[in-house]
Design a protein around this motif. Structure first.
Motif, PDB file in Angstrom:
ATOM      1  N   LYS A 190       4.691   0.756  -5.237  1.00  0.00           N
ATOM      2  CA  LYS A 190       4.754  -0.400  -4.335  1.00  0.00           C
ATOM      3  C   LYS A 190       3.567  -1.339  -4.554  1.00  0.00           C
ATOM      4  N   GLU A 191       2.381  -0.787  -4.785  1.00  0.00           N
ATOM      5  CA  GLU A 191       1.232  -1.690  -4.819  1.00  0.00           C
ATOM      6  C   GLU A 191       1.147  -2.531  -6.086  1.00  0.00           C
ATOM      7  N   ILE A 192       1.709  -2.049  -7.198  1.00  0.00           N
ATOM      8  CA  ILE A 192       1.573  -2.899  -8.395  1.00  0.00           C
ATOM      9  C   ILE A 192       2.881  -3.538  -8.852  1.00  0.00           C
ATOM     10  N   ILE A 229     -13.054  11.940   1.647  1.00  0.00           N
ATOM     11  CA  ILE A 229     -12.708  11.765   0.221  1.00  0.00           C
ATOM     12  C   ILE A 229     -12.632  10.265  -0.029  1.00  0.00           C
ATOM     13  N   SER A 230     -13.303   9.810  -1.072  1.00  0.00           N
ATOM     14  CA  SER A 230     -13.290   8.369  -1.330  1.00  0.00           C
ATOM     15  C   SER A 230     -13.732   8.086  -2.760  1.00  0.00           C
ATOM     16  N   GLN A 231     -13.041   7.187  -3.411  1.00  0.00           N
ATOM     17  CA  GLN A 231     -13.486   6.749  -4.736  1.00  0.00           C
ATOM     18  C   GLN A 231     -14.770   5.947  -4.586  1.00  0.00           C
ATOM     19  N   SER A 232     -14.723   4.933  -3.730  1.00  0.00           N
ATOM     20  CA  SER A 232     -15.836   3.985  -3.641  1.00  0.00           C
ATOM     21  C   SER A 232     -17.003   4.491  -2.814  1.00  0.00           C
ATOM     22  N   GLY A 233     -16.701   5.307  -1.819  1.00  0.00           N
ATOM     23  CA  GLY A 233     -17.753   5.718  -0.876  1.00  0.00           C
ATOM     24  C   GLY A 233     -18.119   4.600   0.080  1.00  0.00           C
ATOM     25  N   GLU A 234     -17.344   3.513   0.068  1.00  0.00           N
ATOM     26  CA  GLU A 234     -17.672   2.371   0.923  1.00  0.00           C
ATOM     27  C   GLU A 234     -16.519   2.003   1.848  1.00  0.00           C
ATOM     28  N   THR A 235     -15.441   2.747   1.835  1.00  0.00           N
ATOM     29  CA  THR A 235     -14.286   2.400   2.676  1.00  0.00           C
ATOM     30  C   THR A 235     -14.699   2.445   4.149  1.00  0.00           C
ATOM     31  N   ALA A 236     -14.617   1.289   4.799  1.00  0.00           N
ATOM     32  CA  ALA A 236     -15.173   1.168   6.160  1.00  0.00           C
ATOM     33  C   ALA A 236     -14.548   2.180   7.118  1.00  0.00           C
ATOM     34  N   THR A 273      -4.928   6.494  -1.535  1.00  0.00           N
ATOM     35  CA  THR A 273      -4.829   7.505  -2.582  1.00  0.00           C
ATOM     36  C   THR A 273      -5.693   8.722  -2.254  1.00  0.00           C
ATOM     37  N   SER A 274      -6.880   8.472  -1.721  1.00  0.00           N
ATOM     38  CA  SER A 274      -7.794   9.578  -1.401  1.00  0.00           C
ATOM     39  C   SER A 274      -7.177  10.462  -0.313  1.00  0.00           C
ATOM     40  N   TYR A 275      -6.441   9.841   0.611  1.00  0.00           N
ATOM     41  CA  TYR A 275      -5.736  10.608   1.643  1.00  0.00           C
ATOM     42  C   TYR A 275      -4.664  11.494   0.981  1.00  0.00           C
TER      43      TYR A 275
HETATM   44  O1  M6R Z   1     -12.478   4.039  -2.231  1.00  0.00           O
HETATM   45  P1  M6R Z   1     -11.503   4.862  -1.435  1.00  0.00           P
HETATM   46  O2  M6R Z   1     -10.943   6.008  -2.188  1.00  0.00           O
HETATM   47  O3  M6R Z   1     -12.079   5.267  -0.098  1.00  0.00           O
HETATM   48  O4  M6R Z   1     -10.314   3.852  -1.108  1.00  0.00           O
HETATM   49  C1  M6R Z   1      -9.276   4.214  -0.248  1.00  0.00           C
HETATM   50  C2  M6R Z   1      -8.034   3.397  -0.530  1.00  0.00           C
HETATM   51  O5  M6R Z   1      -8.259   2.047  -0.241  1.00  0.00           O
HETATM   52  C3  M6R Z   1      -7.592   3.541  -1.996  1.00  0.00           C
HETATM   53  O6  M6R Z   1      -7.418   4.879  -2.309  1.00  0.00           O
HETATM   54  C4  M6R Z   1      -6.285   2.782  -2.269  1.00  0.00           C
HETATM   55  O7  M6R Z   1      -5.245   3.309  -1.523  1.00  0.00           O
HETATM   56  C5  M6R Z   1      -5.970   2.890  -3.762  1.00  0.00           C
HETATM   57  N1  M6R Z   1      -6.827   2.027  -4.516  1.00  0.00           N
HETATM   58  C6  M6R Z   1      -4.554   2.588  -4.057  1.00  0.00           C
HETATM   59  O8  M6R Z   1      -4.260   2.813  -5.400  1.00  0.00           O
END
Ligand code: M6R
Length: 615
Positions: A493-495, A350-357, A306-308
């Protein structure tokens, strides 16, 4: 991925571990397990496949009860070894040492061979089991559990956050972190560890955020932390401003639903103090932002999922508004090639979690190789690995996002990226006062526009019904709406597990049109922009192939009604900033309601995890 929790407290720790695990389920829910050191100094363990509730049920049936004041627990997202009880954590060696692990030990096969030769028996297919055996082995020659762990982590390649207890060291929990998150929570009930503060919010607001390479020895009355060189060090205690009710469902059925409806407020919070009524404040990006932005000549965005997709929209904005050459790439590819990074590039993660490896490692490797660049992260978690690695930080104030499917993090990322486009445009004298005021006005109108769009939910519920028996869907859009189509397809697709693909509408005739038939609904997004007529022609091409079509349009787009086509007007006069942020709302609602009809686990869809901290 995987969530860990542990601690030492004055009372029975089991209920604290279980309630924390439930809050960590967003990190994985393939299996869960707990180990507690009982009063007679024995490690008692329970493990179950699936969600934490299965573990809870199994514990309730267990006799003698799993209770004691020291314990560790884990919720797993499977990497090495299928989801099974045998592969569930915690792992135990010779009934004395127990470990929970988040991350991947990449050299586990080599270690496993060595340990087998030493007589260690393996009961799982996980990479983690080598950790517990390594510690057991090291304890034979170490003066403490801490020293044994400090010794063995140096033999691990990969990533880990670890919680370790041993019946030989009752009263101690030892932790280590490298590449995976770990925090310590301090409360009057005791001292705790977890992958994320949300796990401990019921018992404390006081946290220590461990840094890369840290280890710590924790007892009921003491926390002693060591840095990567094993030197004792002080780490600040911070008070979290997260509220417990931010992570409760309230009157909503699912977190995804709650988070969709929180978007007006999330956008307001993200914009607060960053704009006046007609300007974007450069100070919002940090002290050095103005100098860095002024010297920037290129932008490279890296992100995942999603961040992409948010970054894809930003590429249009940064080139259109700030006139800044911008590239974007998924982090999992970018990190493994030798990209040409020009001097004076601003590398944006860009990242929600800030932890995406993948995103984190891509950032680290580029920073190592290229000195004449600057870095900015747009992130929802203030205390995260990405914020620590970045020079400039723009936090999206979306609040905790629990549902695996990202919704409010996406729209707040877009709002932040719009601010960034204006800020960089201003530094390069590409945005005049009038343009700036007009974009700020659009941003200010967003909460109201989103609210109005959410009021159309009942119509979307009707549309969702037609997806009951569908297996495929196609999303179409042009310009920034292609990115929105991609995000819509990702949500569906994911849900709902419906195979969904997004295409730029003009690309259809170059191949994908072969997929269109009466059983494959086509969802198109039709803003009133310069590409509208082109899109209308593309819709004609689809119509000729007999597909069921759903078009989300701006009221001013006037998409002509056709057979098998439902046109839903969203609002009117959406512009280049508002359109992408508003058009994703009906697509989020559509996915949510299709998933309800399909009866899937909306917040925890199969095979997924919220935070992907492994490759
Ligand atoms: O935490 P991030 O934004 O870095 O996560 C990246 C993806 O894993 C995340 O955006 C994922 O595609 C979404 N949860 C899907 O809805």
């Amino acid at each position: 991925m995987c969530g860990i929790i542990g601690g030492i407290c004055k009372d029975n720790i089991t209920p604290i571990l279980l309630s924390g695990l439930k809050r960590l389920e967003y990190r994985g829910y393939d299996s869960a397990g707990v180990v507690v050191l009982s009063n007679d100094n024995k490690l008692s363990r329970a493990r179950a496949v699936g969600k934490v509730v299965n573990l809870e049920t199994s514990i309730q049936k267990q006799s003698p009860k799993i209770q004691g004041s020291l314990g560790i627990a884990h919720t797993r997202w499977a990497t090495h070894g299928e989801p099974s009880t045998q592969n569930a954590h915690p792992h135990i060696c010779f009934d004395t040492v127990s470990v929970v692990h988040n991350g991947i030990i990449e050299n586990f096969l080599k270690l496993k061979q060595e340990q087998k030769a030493q007589g260690y028996a393996f009961t799982s297919d996980t990479d983690t089991e080598v950790i517990v055996h390594s510690i057991h082995q090291a304890l034979k020659t170490s003066e403490s559990l801490l020293k044994a762990i400090q010794k063995v982590v140096k033999t691990f390649e990969g990533t880990y956050s670890l919680g370790v207890i041993s019946s030989e060291y009752p009263g101690h929990i030892v932790v280590a972190r490298s590449g995976s998150p770990l925090i310590i929570g301090i409360s009057d009930k005791g001292n705790f560890i977890a992958s994320d503060q949300v796990a401990l919010l019921d018992i404390t607001k006081k946290f220590i955020f461990l840094k890369e390479g840290d280890t710590a020895d924790i007892t009921l009355n003491s926390i002693t932390i060591y840095n990567q060189n094993d030197r004792q060090i002080n780490r600040a205690i911070k008070t979290s401003n997260l509220k417990n009710n931010q992570i409760d469902l309230g009157d909503y059925k699912h977190y995804m639903q709650k988070e969709i409806f929180e978007q007006p407020q999330a956008i307001r919070d993200t914009l607060e103090s960053r704009i006046t009524k007609d300007t974007v404040l450069l100070s919002a990006f940090g002290h050095h932002a103005e100098t860095i932005f002024t010297n920037t000549e290129h932008i490279q965005i890296i992100a995942c999922g999603t961040s992409y997709n948010a970054g894809l929209v930003a590429k249009y904005w940064l080139e259109d508004i700030a006139k800044m050459p911008t590239n974007i790439e998924v982090a999992s590819e970018y990190r493994y090639r030798n990209p040409i990074v020009l001097d004076n590039t601003l590398l944006i993660t860009i990242s929600q979690s800030g932890e995406t490896a993948d995103t984190l490692e891509a950032l680290k490797s580029i920073k190592k190789r290229h000195k004449n660049i600057h870095t900015l992260t747009i992130c929802n978690c203030a205390e995260s690995s990405l914020t620590r690695e970045s020079e400039l930080i723009l936090l999206t104030h979306a609040g905790p996002e629990i549902s695996v499917a990202s919704t409010k993090s996406f729209t707040t990322q877009l709002a932040s990226l719009a601010l960034l486009s204006v800020a960089i445009g201003k530094c390069h004298k590409q945005v005049d006062k009038q343009q700036e005021a007009s974009i700020v006005d659009s941003l200010n109108r967003l909460p109201g526009l989103i609210k109005k769009t959410l009021e159309q939910e009942s119509q979307i519920i009707e549309l969702a019904r037609s997806f009951k028996d569908k297996f495929n869907a196609i999303f179409l859009g042009r310009g920034t709406m292609h990115a929105i189509a991609m995000e819509g397809a990702l949500k569906l697709k994911e849900i709902s597990y419906i195979h969904s693909e997004a295409f730029p509408a003009g690309e259809l005739k170059h191949g994908p049109i072969a997929l269109i038939d009466k059983d494959t609904p086509v969802i198109a997004i039709a803003p009133n922009d310069q590409l509208l007529d082109k899109l209308k022609s593309n819709l004609q091409e689809v119509k000729s192939r007999g597909s069921q079509m759903i078009v989300f349009e701006d009221e001013m787009s006037n998409v002509p009604p056709m057979k098998n086509m439902t046109v839903m007007s969203i609002t009117h006069n959406l512009g280049r900033i508002t359109a992408p942020i508003i058009f994703i709302i009906p697509l989020q609602l559509l996915s949510y309601h299709v998933a309800l009809i399909k009866g899937t686990d909306v917040d925890k869809p199969r095979n997924l995890a919220k935070s992907v901290t492994v490759e």
